[in-house]
Enzyme design. Structure first.
Site, PDB file in Angstrom:
ATOM      1  N   LEU A  19       0.943  -1.174   0.049  1.00  0.00           N
ATOM      2  CA  LEU A  19       0.043  -0.014  -0.089  1.00  0.00           C
ATOM      3  C   LEU A  19       0.879   1.330  -0.022  1.00  0.00           C
ATOM      4  O   LEU A  19       1.793   1.342   0.592  1.00  0.00           O
ATOM      5  CB  LEU A  19      -0.879  -0.194   1.112  1.00  0.00           C
ATOM      6  CG  LEU A  19      -1.703  -1.145   1.392  1.00  0.00           C
ATOM      7  CD1 LEU A  19      -2.425  -1.116   2.752  1.00  0.00           C
ATOM      8  CD2 LEU A  19      -2.935  -1.235   0.295  1.00  0.00           C
ATOM      9  N   ASP A  62       2.662  -6.103   2.758  1.00  0.00           N
ATOM     10  CA  ASP A  62       3.226  -5.316   3.358  1.00  0.00           C
ATOM     11  C   ASP A  62       3.845  -6.031   4.869  1.00  0.00           C
ATOM     12  O   ASP A  62       4.152  -5.342   5.643  1.00  0.00           O
ATOM     13  CB  ASP A  62       2.020  -4.094   3.864  1.00  0.00           C
ATOM     14  CG  ASP A  62       1.623  -3.320   2.739  1.00  0.00           C
ATOM     15  OD1 ASP A  62       2.849  -2.608   2.677  1.00  0.00           O
ATOM     16  OD2 ASP A  62       0.496  -3.270   2.516  1.00  0.00           O
ATOM     17  N   GLU A  67       6.517  -4.382  12.305  1.00  0.00           N
ATOM     18  CA  GLU A  67       6.222  -3.455  13.721  1.00  0.00           C
ATOM     19  C   GLU A  67       4.653  -2.931  13.669  1.00  0.00           C
ATOM     20  O   GLU A  67       4.143  -2.824  14.742  1.00  0.00           O
ATOM     21  CB  GLU A  67       7.109  -2.011  13.555  1.00  0.00           C
ATOM     22  CG  GLU A  67       6.539  -1.113  14.717  1.00  0.00           C
ATOM     23  CD  GLU A  67       7.433   0.180  14.335  1.00  0.00           C
ATOM     24  OE1 GLU A  67       8.126   0.506  15.361  1.00  0.00           O
ATOM     25  OE2 GLU A  67       7.019   1.003  13.690  1.00  0.00           O
ATOM     26  N   ASP A  68       3.959  -2.838  12.592  1.00  0.00           N
ATOM     27  CA  ASP A  68       2.586  -2.633  12.685  1.00  0.00           C
ATOM     28  C   ASP A  68       1.527  -3.658  13.422  1.00  0.00           C
ATOM     29  O   ASP A  68       0.570  -3.275  13.580  1.00  0.00           O
ATOM     30  CB  ASP A  68       2.234  -2.235  11.243  1.00  0.00           C
ATOM     31  CG  ASP A  68       2.641  -1.032  10.542  1.00  0.00           C
ATOM     32  OD1 ASP A  68       2.903  -0.044  11.302  1.00  0.00           O
ATOM     33  OD2 ASP A  68       2.978  -0.992   9.416  1.00  0.00           O
ATOM     34  N   ARG A  87      -4.225  -5.806   5.550  1.00  0.00           N
ATOM     35  CA  ARG A  87      -3.153  -6.181   6.547  1.00  0.00           C
ATOM     36  C   ARG A  87      -3.433  -6.995   7.769  1.00  0.00           C
ATOM     37  O   ARG A  87      -2.532  -7.366   8.469  1.00  0.00           O
ATOM     38  CB  ARG A  87      -2.564  -4.788   6.881  1.00  0.00           C
ATOM     39  CG  ARG A  87      -1.730  -3.936   5.694  1.00  0.00           C
ATOM     40  CD  ARG A  87      -0.754  -3.205   6.197  1.00  0.00           C
ATOM     41  NE  ARG A  87       0.419  -3.689   6.676  1.00  0.00           N
ATOM     42  CZ  ARG A  87       1.233  -3.098   7.496  1.00  0.00           C
ATOM     43  NH1 ARG A  87       1.351  -1.858   7.435  1.00  0.00           N
ATOM     44  NH2 ARG A  87       2.326  -3.945   7.844  1.00  0.00           N
ATOM     45  N   ARG A 133      -4.178   5.375  10.357  1.00  0.00           N
ATOM     46  CA  ARG A 133      -4.732   4.074  10.343  1.00  0.00           C
ATOM     47  C   ARG A 133      -5.150   3.734  11.846  1.00  0.00           C
ATOM     48  O   ARG A 133      -5.770   2.351  12.099  1.00  0.00           O
ATOM     49  CB  ARG A 133      -3.536   3.093   9.930  1.00  0.00           C
ATOM     50  CG  ARG A 133      -3.121   3.236   8.390  1.00  0.00           C
ATOM     51  CD  ARG A 133      -3.561   2.200   7.659  1.00  0.00           C
ATOM     52  NE  ARG A 133      -3.182   2.631   6.333  1.00  0.00           N
ATOM     53  CZ  ARG A 133      -2.189   2.165   5.781  1.00  0.00           C
ATOM     54  NH1 ARG A 133      -1.394   0.977   6.468  1.00  0.00           N
ATOM     55  NH2 ARG A 133      -1.862   2.078   4.347  1.00  0.00           N
ATOM     56  N   HIS A 163       1.986   7.118   9.365  1.00  0.00           N
ATOM     57  CA  HIS A 163       2.171   6.723  10.953  1.00  0.00           C
ATOM     58  C   HIS A 163       2.802   7.769  11.501  1.00  0.00           C
ATOM     59  O   HIS A 163       3.536   8.500  11.204  1.00  0.00           O
ATOM     60  CB  HIS A 163       2.850   5.231  11.144  1.00  0.00           C
ATOM     61  CG  HIS A 163       2.224   4.149  10.251  1.00  0.00           C
ATOM     62  ND1 HIS A 163       2.714   3.294   9.545  1.00  0.00           N
ATOM     63  CD2 HIS A 163       0.810   3.648  10.858  1.00  0.00           C
ATOM     64  CE1 HIS A 163       1.917   2.523   9.413  1.00  0.00           C
ATOM     65  NE2 HIS A 163       0.684   2.498  10.055  1.00  0.00           N
ATOM     66  N   CYS A 248       9.944   0.356  11.017  1.00  0.00           N
ATOM     67  CA  CYS A 248       8.871  -0.485  10.931  1.00  0.00           C
ATOM     68  C   CYS A 248       9.604  -1.967  10.313  1.00  0.00           C
ATOM     69  O   CYS A 248       8.704  -2.954  10.259  1.00  0.00           O
ATOM     70  CB  CYS A 248       7.942  -0.054   9.877  1.00  0.00           C
ATOM     71  SG  CYS A 248       8.584   0.863   8.441  1.00  0.00           S
TER      72      CYS A 248
END
Length: 258
Positions: A19, A62, A67-68, A87, A133, A163, A248
């Site tokens: 993305l 992704d 980290e997300d 995701r 997000r 982010h 990330c």
């Protein structure tokens, strides 16, 4: 002893489909990205970090941005609920990995959304970016999970980048760093140091004054070296095309006492 483990996840063969929201799409060289990822992991290991590979998620473009999928505070792992629905399948493998490492596992539940890249820890203060997000319910659940552990959760607006940690990270002394045009409200931070390059706003604290940072920010590296830090530069050009940065690509676990 405190731990020095870093969760990492191999890039998906579909990485180029990742993305992008705030930048123009560019062609991603997946083979080069894998080489850069391996060099990033090697840089962590060279500086005393044990890398722990999360099972790959090849169907999730992704997923390398590990980290997300999780926020870790002390020994508690809060499994995120990514704001981008595509995701959400990334979190299962990360949950298995942190559980295996002995973390106490919690979750963000619907209607909350939260991406780990929106969470910046500075000592016991946990800044959470709200606006991209991560939604208000996600912020509330983060607060409920971490405040009993001694965290002070501070929500800050994010509107110019993907982010919070696309705009800001912090030096070892707690000074928050950011590229000012991309930071909504620098005045929210007790100590804020503007940096000259966008990718200079992202550092991973390796310990001993060493800062892992992108090779695309030479002026910022010079600034930090002048302040007595030791920049460790890695080329992550292919991940930068997908709004990725050094933070990330790993989750650093510092407080798993083993």
């Amino acid at each position: 002893m405190p731990s020095q483990k870093a969760l990492i996840r191999r890039p998906s063969p579909r990485l180029a489909e990742g993305l992008v929201t705030h930048i123009e799409r560019e062609k991603v060289d997946v083979d080069l990205a894998v080489e850069q990822w391996e060099a990033y992991a090697e840089a962590l290991r060279t500086h005393g970090w044990e890398t722990v590979e999360v099972d790959p998620a090849d169907d999730c473009p992704d997923s390398v941005f590990v980290e997300d999928a999780v926020v870790v505070f002390r020994n508690v792992a809060l499994i995120s609920r990514p704001g981008a629905e595509s995701r959400r399948a990334e979190t299962a493998g990360v949950e298995e990995a942190v559980a295996r490492l002995g973390c106490s596992v919690n979750w963000i539940w619907e209607p909350g959304t939260l991406d780990g890249g929106d969470v910046l820890k500075v000592g016991d203060t946990v800044y959470v970016g709200r606006g991209g997000r991560t939604n208000a319910a996600g912020v509330q659940q983060l607060r409920a999970a971490l405040e009993p552990l001694g965290a002070r959760v501070v929500a800050v607006p994010v509107s110019k980048v993907l982010h919070l940690k696309s705009a800001l990270t912090a030096l070892p002394d707690g000074t928050v760093i950011g590229h000012e045009p991309l930071v909504d409200t620098p005045s929210l931070f007790p100590r804020f140091l503007p940096v000259p390059e966008e990718s200079g706003a992202h550092v991973v604290l390796l310990g001993g004054g060493k800062l892992l940072m992108a090779a695309s920010a030479p002026k910022t590296a010079e600034l930090f070296a002048g302040l007595g830090h030791e920049p460790v530069l890695v080329d992550i050009s292919e991940f930068e095309k997908l709004e990725g940065c050094v933070t990330c690509l790993s989750v650093r676990l510092r407080e798993l006492y083993v």
